[in-house]
Design an enzyme around this catalytic site. Structure first.
Site, mmCIF file in Angstrom:
data_model
loop_
_atom_site.group_PDB
_atom_site.id
_atom_site.type_symbol
_atom_site.label_atom_id
_atom_site.label_comp_id
_atom_site.label_asym_id
_atom_site.label_seq_id
_atom_site.Cartn_x
_atom_site.Cartn_y
_atom_site.Cartn_z
ATOM 1 N N SER A 194 -9.591 2.150 3.089
ATOM 2 C CA SER A 194 -8.712 2.820 2.147
ATOM 3 C C SER A 194 -7.785 1.859 1.390
ATOM 4 O O SER A 194 -7.195 2.234 0.387
ATOM 5 C CB SER A 194 -7.858 3.852 2.896
ATOM 6 O OG SER A 194 -7.036 3.212 3.872
ATOM 7 N N SER A 215 -9.894 -0.215 7.358
ATOM 8 C CA SER A 215 -9.359 -0.025 6.007
ATOM 9 C C SER A 215 -8.702 -1.248 5.392
ATOM 10 O O SER A 215 -8.368 -1.238 4.213
ATOM 11 C CB SER A 215 -8.360 1.142 6.003
ATOM 12 O OG SER A 215 -9.036 2.367 6.101
ATOM 13 N N LYS A 259 0.849 -1.196 0.000
ATOM 14 C CA LYS A 259 0.000 0.000 0.000
ATOM 15 C C LYS A 259 0.884 1.246 0.000
ATOM 16 O O LYS A 259 1.898 1.293 0.711
ATOM 17 C CB LYS A 259 -0.911 -0.031 1.226
ATOM 18 C CG LYS A 259 -1.961 1.071 1.279
ATOM 19 C CD LYS A 259 -2.849 0.894 2.505
ATOM 20 C CE LYS A 259 -3.885 1.999 2.628
ATOM 21 N NZ LYS A 259 -4.747 1.824 3.825
#
Length: 487
Positions: free
Chosen positions: A152, A176, A77
């Site tokens: 996210s 997330s 990420k």
């Protein structure tokens, strides 16, 4: 290499037996990424040249049977710092930021000799639940490209679910990792707060953030967490507790395990199909020898307002450093120092980040601190006590991960309150610092449904045991999205 038909263990065995090399595996992975990511748009930056070189070094040194992750590609990420590889947090303000050091989790992956193939999309600074807040692109759901992948960590979730990777790292501040894992039909784990170092992770909410693995199976997830967990002298919130081998007790035996099913978590606007899937999951656990009983977590209903006050307050403090002076985006044609600050931040941050900075700054202001931030911290304590009361008598808590399956792109982005409420079932876990896992538990109209397992602090072993037993008793994890085969 078909990642839908392999897991980390089978690929490790193939590498050890020289059925294929790390270089061949890495080349094939980039081939899949370039073929599939045109539709999914999960990657922000590819790390092809460095990955090919790293794979060659792994092959030259050889792989022993004990090195379970050596030579295996992984995605990261893009709010996790990677030395020499652009790290943007999906924000214009960090569009060209190239770090000079690695996050601790990256050093641990490098020590395990995994191959970093690239950085994955997210909501800007990890603020969002749909991946629509990225400054660069909107990642699509692996099962239906008209729907959001969640957020996210939507980029990592969609990359794994679409068969581009077997494993990725995400971060979880209020759900997330678990929410996008649920939306994409994969396994996502938010570890106990302090289990994994936050050093080198771009901060959002420092008392809530935690790095965790996203994979296609429970065992793969346990393997990756074993590699990244552990104490770090650079992170004073990281635990000194010894890290077990999280795969050691994955035997499918959960006889005698006590599982609580919170009544509140089935009432919070949960879709009928999602509720039915969780009740069916409870029956599966009972068939496996566990006891499932209703419990109560009465203060969880306050989780969303408590979270958005605390997380936004911490974000307001953490994001002060992006000022147009030291690094990152700087506005042009500025007239004075104040102009540098105001215009750099106004032009560099997106709407959702600005919204949370303003909410957090307001909550911390002298005239409102007691009414908002202090009150939120007090209610957070009540939420922690609710969990402690349940875990005095139960090993795990079972609930839906989300109230619905993935929604359409554009459907909720203009309604912040509705978007925030999507995290109502995951946020309490972060507020209490507990480990939580989402894994596939069914389908509704062709879209995956996620089931959440919550354990006491440092109870990841129990959580993995139960998740593995459920996975072995069902076939939801074997379903494949159309991007890589048949729904």
């Amino acid at each position: 290499m078909d990642y839908f038909k392999n897991d980390l263990t089978s690929i490790h065995n193939g590498l050890v037996k020289h059925d294929f090399s790390a270089a061949e595996l890495t080349a094939e992975t980039f081939k899949q990424i370039k073929a599939r990511d045109q539709k999914i748009e999960s990657f922000l930056t590819l790390n092809e040249e460095a990955a090919v070189a790293a794979a060659a070094q792994v092959d030259q040194a050889g792989i022993t049977d004990a090195e379970k992750l050596a030579g295996i590609p992984v995605g990261i990420k893009d709010n996790i710092i990677t030395k020499g590889l652009k790290t943007t947090a999906a924000s214009k303000i960090l569009e060209n930021f190239e770090p000079i050091y690695n996050a601790t989790v990256m050093n641990k992956l490098n020590a395990a000799r995994m191959i970093n193939v690239g950085k994955l999309n997210l909501d800007e600074f990890a603020m969002g639940g749909s991946n629509e807040n990225s400054a660069f692109k909107i990642t699509k759901n692996a099962w239906d490209q008209t729907k959001v992948p969640g957020g996210s960590s939507g980029g990592p979730a969609a990359a794994v679910a679409s068969g581009q990777l077997l494993a990725a790292l995400g971060t979880d501040t209020g759900g997330s990792i678990r929410q996008p894992a649920a939306f994409n039909g994969i396994v996502g784990v938010k570890p106990t707060y302090g289990r994994v170092s936050r050093y080198g992770v771009i901060a959002f909410g420092s008392s809530l953030d935690q790095v965790g693995p996203m994979t296609r199976s429970v065992k793969d997830n346990a393997l990756l967490l074993s590699a990244i967990a552990g104490h770090d002298k650079h992170d004073f919130t990281s635990s000194e507790r010894e890290v077990p081998d999280f795969t050691a007790k994955l035997d499918g035996d959960i006889k005698g395990m006590r599982i609580g099913l919170p009544t509140e978590y089935l009432e919070q606007g949960v879709d009928p199909e999602v509720k039915e899937a969780i009740l069916n999951a409870a029956k599966t656990f009972e068939k496996l020898g566990a006891t499932v009983e209703e419990v109560s977590l009465p203060h969880s209903k306050y989780g969303v307002p408590v979270y958005y006050i605390i997380a936004s307050s911490e974000a307001s403090s953490n994001l002060q450093r992006y000022d147009g002076i030291r690094y990152g985006f700087r506005a042009e044609d500025v007239k004075n120092l104040e102009d540098v600050y105001v215009r750099s931040r106004s032009e560099g941050f997106g709407d959702e980040v600005k919204r949370r900075i303003m909410l957090g700054t307001f909550s911390l202001s002298a005239g409102t601190y007691d009414a908002y931030f202090k009150k939120a911290a007090q209610v957070r304590t009540l939420i922690c006590r609710d969990f402690a009361d349940v875990f005095a008598n139960y090993d795990l808590i079972l609930s839906p991960t989300t109230t619905s399956t993935a929604f359409d792109i554009g459907a909720e982005i203009n309604d912040p309150v509705k978007m925030y409420m999507n995290d109502i079932l995951t946020i309490p876990v972060n507020l209490a610092g507990l480990p939580g896992m989402s894994l596939p538990a069914g389908f509704s109209n062709g879209m995956p449904i996620g089931m959440q397992l919550i354990a006491p602090q440092f109870g990841e072993e129990t959580m993995y045991r139960a998740g593995y037993a459920f996975e072995q008793a069902t076939d939801f994890h074997q379903a494949v999205p159309t991007i890589g085969g048949e729904n």
